[in-house]
Write a protein that holds these residues in place. Structure first.
Motif, mmCIF file in Angstrom:
data_model
loop_
_atom_site.group_PDB
_atom_site.id
_atom_site.type_symbol
_atom_site.label_atom_id
_atom_site.label_comp_id
_atom_site.label_asym_id
_atom_site.label_seq_id
_atom_site.Cartn_x
_atom_site.Cartn_y
_atom_site.Cartn_z
ATOM 1 N N LEU A 16 -34.991 64.202 132.761
ATOM 2 C CA LEU A 16 -34.921 64.971 131.526
ATOM 3 C C LEU A 16 -36.086 65.950 131.413
ATOM 4 C CD1 LEU A 16 -33.826 62.169 129.029
ATOM 5 C CD2 LEU A 16 -32.497 64.195 129.660
ATOM 6 N N GLU A 17 -37.264 65.518 131.812
ATOM 7 C CA GLU A 17 -38.424 66.412 131.776
ATOM 8 C C GLU A 17 -38.249 67.575 132.746
ATOM 9 O OE1 GLU A 17 -41.985 66.048 130.015
ATOM 10 O OE2 GLU A 17 -40.147 65.781 128.843
ATOM 11 N N ALA A 18 -37.705 67.279 133.941
ATOM 12 C CA ALA A 18 -37.480 68.329 134.934
ATOM 13 C C ALA A 18 -36.453 69.338 134.426
ATOM 14 C CB ALA A 18 -37.018 67.720 136.255
ATOM 15 N N ALA A 19 -35.388 68.837 133.798
ATOM 16 C CA ALA A 19 -34.377 69.734 133.247
ATOM 17 C C ALA A 19 -34.969 70.608 132.139
ATOM 18 C CB ALA A 19 -33.208 68.920 132.704
ATOM 19 N N ALA A 20 -35.834 70.023 131.319
ATOM 20 C CA ALA A 20 -36.468 70.792 130.255
ATOM 21 C C ALA A 20 -37.326 71.910 130.829
ATOM 22 C CB ALA A 20 -37.322 69.866 129.375
ATOM 23 N N ARG A 21 -38.076 71.606 131.889
ATOM 24 C CA ARG A 21 -38.914 72.636 132.508
ATOM 25 C C ARG A 21 -38.066 73.756 133.099
ATOM 26 N NH1 ARG A 21 -42.053 68.002 133.833
ATOM 27 N NH2 ARG A 21 -40.982 67.757 135.831
ATOM 28 N N LEU A 22 -36.924 73.402 133.678
ATOM 29 C CA LEU A 22 -36.036 74.430 134.233
ATOM 30 C C LEU A 22 -35.483 75.324 133.127
ATOM 31 C CD1 LEU A 22 -34.016 72.405 136.905
ATOM 32 C CD2 LEU A 22 -35.637 74.266 137.340
ATOM 33 N N LEU A 23 -35.084 74.727 132.015
ATOM 34 C CA LEU A 23 -34.564 75.508 130.899
ATOM 35 C C LEU A 23 -35.639 76.413 130.296
ATOM 36 C CD1 LEU A 23 -32.366 72.774 129.210
ATOM 37 C CD2 LEU A 23 -31.540 74.912 130.195
ATOM 38 N N LEU A 24 -36.888 75.982 130.421
ATOM 39 C CA LEU A 24 -37.998 76.794 129.931
ATOM 40 C C LEU A 24 -38.399 77.877 130.933
ATOM 41 C CD1 LEU A 24 -40.166 73.954 128.382
ATOM 42 C CD2 LEU A 24 -39.167 75.868 127.116
ATOM 43 N N GLY A 25 -37.738 77.908 132.069
ATOM 44 C CA GLY A 25 -38.040 78.933 133.062
ATOM 45 C C GLY A 25 -39.235 78.617 133.919
ATOM 46 N N GLY A 26 -39.568 77.327 134.017
ATOM 47 C CA GLY A 26 -40.680 76.937 134.866
ATOM 48 C C GLY A 26 -42.013 76.886 134.158
ATOM 49 N N GLY A 27 -42.057 77.356 132.902
ATOM 50 C CA GLY A 27 -43.315 77.322 132.160
ATOM 51 C C GLY A 27 -43.190 76.411 130.969
#
Length: 235
Positions: A16-27
């Protein structure tokens, strides 16, 4: 309605954390807050923003990236709902009541365990109140939508008396069609926010609703064949 069941295992939480970072564009959202929403979120339809927020709230996950993601979703929702003139304003589809209610419920649910979302939740609920105020009737709102929005306001301890008044007025019209747990939640919302009668006489919904709701629930406790059964949670 309630989010956060059993604790997540480490692998699911990391996913879930990894998916959140991807949705944030890596930042993270701090990089975007003053200018624009992360590109992936900006492309999401209203229902997609609501589904993402609901998913994280339902899982009960509140890691750092999750908080940034939900803040970014709130920022995008508020930006879309802000009054606009000219440009692409006419082409921007408005949210459905279901989307508004789901977004508010999701952020208020996570806020209960993580006060870093206080500002994002307040901003979103302000936008939701403006959305409600812009519509003369709430007849397009389903029972679940009204209950979710009321619950979000109560969880966040938002003393939005006018929005809650309109929710209770609308719910009162078809109160017997509401499930017992939905009626109980609306009663809990009024009690949690200390919404007492304001001296408006028979038209004061804050005076009428508790009595009307109690009467419906009492009928069901007595075995009203037309009512839904009353469970221990409602009691």
């Amino acid at each position: 309605e309630e989010g956060g069941g059993a604790p997540l295992d480490r692998a699911t939480a990391d996913l879930l954390e990894a998916a959140a970072r991807l949705l944030l564009g890596g930042g993270d959202h701090k990089e975007h807050h003053n200018n624009a929403t992360p590109p992936l979120l900006a492309k999401c339809a209203w229902k997609d923003l609501a589904t993402i927020a609901w998913s994280y709230a339902h899982c009960g996950h509140g890691g750092n990236a999750t908080v940034d993601l939900l803040s970014a979703i709130s920022h995008e929702a508020c930006a879309r709902s802000a009054p606009r003139t000219g440009g692409d304003a006419a082409d921007a589809p408005p949210p459905l009541p279901r989307d508004v209610a789901c977004l508010c419920w999701a952020l208020s649910s996570v806020l209960a365990d993580d006060h870093r979302l206080r500002r994002a939740t307040d901003d979103l609920l302000d936008a939701a109140s403006r959305f409600v105020a812009a519509h003369p009737t709430l007849r397009r709102w389903g029972r679940e939508d009204l209950v979710q929005l009321a619950s979000a306001l109560a969880r966040s301890r938002r003393d939005d008396r006018e929005t809650l008044r309109r929710i209770l007025v609308e719910a009162s019209v078809l109160l017997r069609r509401y499930a017992s747990w939905e009626i109980s939640i609306l009663l809990w919302c009024q009690a949690r926010l200390y919404l007492r009668p304001d001296g408006g006489g028979d038209d004061d919904v804050f005076a009428r609703f508790p009595s009307d709701a109690a009467a419906v629930l009492l009928e069901r406790m007595r075995g009203d064949p037309d009512g839904a059964p009353l469970g221990p949670q409602e009691l």
